[in-house]
Enzyme design. Structure first.
Site, PDB file in Angstrom:
ATOM      1  N   CYS A  90       0.861  -1.181   0.000  1.00 31.98           N
ATOM      2  CA  CYS A  90       0.000   0.000   0.000  1.00 31.98           C
ATOM      3  C   CYS A  90       0.897   1.231   0.000  1.00 31.98           C
ATOM      4  O   CYS A  90       1.679   1.429   0.944  1.00 31.98           O
ATOM      5  CB  CYS A  90      -0.917  -0.008   1.219  1.00 31.98           C
ATOM      6  SG  CYS A  90      -2.008   1.407   1.214  1.00 31.98           S
ATOM      7  N   CYS A 239      -3.551   7.051  -4.786  1.00 31.44           N
ATOM      8  CA  CYS A 239      -3.245   5.621  -4.694  1.00 31.44           C
ATOM      9  C   CYS A 239      -1.801   5.351  -5.137  1.00 31.44           C
ATOM     10  O   CYS A 239      -1.488   5.407  -6.335  1.00 31.44           O
ATOM     11  CB  CYS A 239      -4.228   4.775  -5.519  1.00 31.44           C
ATOM     12  SG  CYS A 239      -4.049   3.016  -5.191  1.00 31.44           S
TER      13      CYS A 239
HETATM   14  O1  PYC Z   1      -1.929   3.855  -1.886  1.00 30.32           O
HETATM   15  O2  PYC Z   1      -1.359   1.916  -2.730  1.00 30.32           O
HETATM   16  C1  PYC Z   1      -2.163   2.660  -2.187  1.00 30.32           C
HETATM   17  C2  PYC Z   1      -3.496   2.119  -1.823  1.00 30.32           C
HETATM   18  C3  PYC Z   1      -3.985   0.869  -2.080  1.00 30.32           C
HETATM   19  C4  PYC Z   1      -5.265   0.836  -1.558  1.00 30.32           C
HETATM   20  C5  PYC Z   1      -5.539   2.049  -1.000  1.00 30.32           C
HETATM   21  N1  PYC Z   1      -4.434   2.830  -1.171  1.00 30.32           N
END
Ligand code: PYC
Length: 325
Positions: A90, A239
């Protein structure tokens, strides 16, 4: 009454929350971080549910169980999880973790190794919470996949690994804006179902459980995204693993040069800056973003609380085998 206590630090990275478990979590033995991740996944689902879901958290929360690293040179190991299960890696959570370690005085500025089940990454943070992580190797796995999505029609996109599996598309004909989040969630959910129905998977038959839709960013920004996470919540940040998958696709298709900066904005407007370089046919991506600590303390589990193991609105877990007691 018996009270079980779990020590935590909460943070957010570009708006996306992370809860780091410092102590009070399950004993996963002394195997590799990958083996401990599997034990956590298979035996401690109630603990996961209790820590990130209501009444102590909510659908958007990602938890990170701080563990002893495999590599003696690493500063920490971490097992990430969300509202329905475990995550391999993550990006926003790693930024939350490194800022948490800085906040606790356990690290200074500089770069540190962190072990995750997906591989060892490096991470650093400055005194303003500006974090840079170097992700596990990323790659585009399938390109120009054509899907017929009920309610959306034909769309084309790529499948890529950025530490988690993503389907990425610009061709969704939806407005990427905060006022359209419900529609975007439905579209991304329909895409995920269509991938499954069409038998499209990641490497070794892996489920593609994150969907990423792209649109135009604000001035000076390359793109804005909407990322649907496996448990139905959308990522408030751009993300980390999803933006890494995007950069791998851009570099693989020649649309971004190695070393060139890509500014990825989230649906709520927060920004990560990324760049990637080739390494043995894969792309090593660095991600910079901002994390801030929002809370510190103890979660309390009373043995007479009927909801001590949490409430999952996404997956009703009737299994009582793995309790938090
Ligand atoms: O930032 O890799 C990320 C992530 C995955 C799911 C939620 N955030």
């Amino acid at each position: 009454m018996i009270y079980k206590r779990v020590q935590i630090v909460d943070s957010h990275t570009g708006g996306e929350p992370t809860r780091i478990i410092l102590s009070g979590g399950p004993d996963l033995g002394s195997g590799s971080i990958y083996d401990r991740w599997k034990i956590f996944r298979d035996r401690y689902d109630n603990f996961r549910n209790a820590v990130v879901n209501e009444p102590r958290g909510g659908d958007a929360w990602v938890g990170g169980l701080l563990c002893t690293p495999d590599d003696p040179d690493a500063v920490a190991g971490v097992i990430f999880f969300n509202n329905i299960g475990v995550l391999s890696m993550c990006g926003h959570g790693t930024m939350g973790l490194i800022e948490t370690l800085r906040y606790l005085g356990r690290i200074d500025s500089g770069s540190y190794k962190i072990d995750t089940p997906a591989g060892t990454i490096s991470a650093g943070v400055d005194k303003n919470g500006r974090c840079t992580i170097t992700n596990v190797p990323c790659f585009r796995y399938l390109s120009d996949i054509r899907l017929n999505v009920p309610g959306l029609g034909p769309i084309t996109g790529d499948v890529a690994w950025g530490g988690n599996w993503f389907f990425l598309t610009e061709e969704h004909r939806q407005e990427i804006s905060p006022s359209n989040i419900d529609v975007l969630s439905d579209c991304a959910g329909a895409i995920r179902k269509s991938l499954d129905k069409a038998g499209i998977y990641g490497k070794d038959g892996a489920l593609i459980d994150h969907i990423e839709l792209f649109g135009q960013g604000d001035d000076g920004i390359d793109s804005r995204n909407f990322v649907l996470c496996p448990g139905g919540a959308y990522d408030r940040s751009p993300c980390g693993t999803g933006s890494s998958a995007k950069v791998a696709c851009l570099i693989d298709s020649g649309k971004l040069k190695p070393g060139e900066v890509w500014r990825q904005q989230s649906i709520i407007g927060s920004v990560f800056e990324l760049s990637g370089i080739w390494d043995n046919g894969e792309v090593i991506v660095s991600i910079t973003g901002e994390a801030h600590v929002t809370g510190e303390g103890e979660l309390v589990f009373a043995d007479n609380d009927p909801f001590r193991s949490g409430i999952s609105t996404q997956k009703i877990n009737l299994e009582t085998r793995h309790s938090t007691d």
